[in-house]
Design an enzyme around this catalytic site. Structure first.
Site, short mmCIF file in Angstrom:
data_model
loop_
_atom_site.label_atom_id
_atom_site.label_comp_id
_atom_site.label_asym_id
_atom_site.label_seq_id
_atom_site.Cartn_x
_atom_site.Cartn_y
_atom_site.Cartn_z
CG ASP A 1 13.59 7.89 90.23
OD1 ASP A 1 13.07 8.20 89.18
OD2 ASP A 1 14.83 8.19 90.24
CB ILE A 2 7.89 7.78 90.34
CG1 ILE A 2 6.51 7.77 89.69
CG2 ILE A 2 8.48 9.12 90.61
CD1 ILE A 2 5.34 8.25 90.49
#
Length: 255
Positions: free
Chosen positions: A108-109
């Site tokens: 994820d970011i």
């Protein structure tokens, strides 16, 4: 011999099976002048088009499997493009002529660390599929009180919204005050699984980094935003882990 469309096209290095299944749903693939459907099977006599471009179903004899490791920084997304113009992990990869880099195990970011890319769709599929139980190891910094009961529950299994989940191994790595570091290991890669497991126990994750995927460790000297191509013996370890031995095949009978 026939095989499912997504399996054949992934084997040719055109994308991951999941990505190709999305193309089928979007109507981007035609087989013998008909829109492809999930579940369709093809053999070497089929005429396949992606976005109107004819696809050769025989892989070049000169195919060479390639694998990159990349140190993902926080703030980059695991996508080829982004409507919000955020930086993506693909922007820092080297060009690959006539093929595409396929990502293995997205992050994820807000997570940094090890990402793996390959031009071999079958290798990507097997390394990502939960049935092969490839270990992923993370360094995680948590905020909050963690006692033995919490660690026991995380090892035994916790019911999340998408089913039971557990860490196969948890090692304490020290810390000070409310912040403590742990190394945890999973054998699957569900969305935000590490964070959700800790959060299920009322513990906040303040830092998360993937440090190992199968037999491949994140090198200490690989800076964030940089990549390195694996050597032949390193690629061989990855391939053998999931039952692939030859570098590549050029017919459907090898799938």
């Amino acid at each position: 011999m026939s095989e499912k469309v997504q399996k054949v096209l992934a084997h040719l290095g055109l994308g991951s099976r999941r990505e190709i299944e999305r193309w089928i749903r979007e109507g981007r693939i035609r087989i013998n002048n008909q829109l492809a459907k999930l579940g369709d099977r093809i053999d070497l006599t089929a005429k396949v088009f992606i976005d109107g471009k004819a696809i050769r179903l025989v892989r070049d004899l000169g195919f060479k499997r390639r694998v990159l490791i990349y140190h993902k920084p926080e703030g980059e997304i695991c996508a080829r493009s982004d409507p919000e113009n955020r930086p993506t992990v693909f922007e820092n990869l080297p060009p690959i002529r006539g093929e595409r880099w396929i990502m293995i195990g997205r992050l994820d970011i807000n997570t940094l660390g090890l990402l793996i890319f390959t031009n071999d769709g079958e290798l990507a599929h097997r390394l990502s599929h939960p049935s092969y139980e490839v270990e992923r190891e993370y360094a995680v910094r948590v905020v909050g009180k963690v006692d033995e009961e919490i660690l026991h529950r995380l090892r035994k299994g916790v019911k999340l919204e998408d089913g039971m989940a557990a860490f196969t191994r948890i090692e304490e790595r020290g810390g000070a005050g409310a912040n403590h570091w742990y190394h945890v290991v999973l054998k699957e890669g569900r969305n935000r699984e590490v964070r959700r497991l800790w959060e299920s126990q009322g513990v906040k994750v303040s830092r998360l980094m993937r440090v190992r995927y199968g037999p491949i460790d994140l090198p200490e000297d690989l800076s964030r935003g940089h990549w390195r191509e694996l050597k032949a013996n390193e690629m061989q370890k990855l391939a053998h882990l999931v039952g692939l031995f030859a570098e590549g095949h050029n017919t459907l009978s090898s799938l």
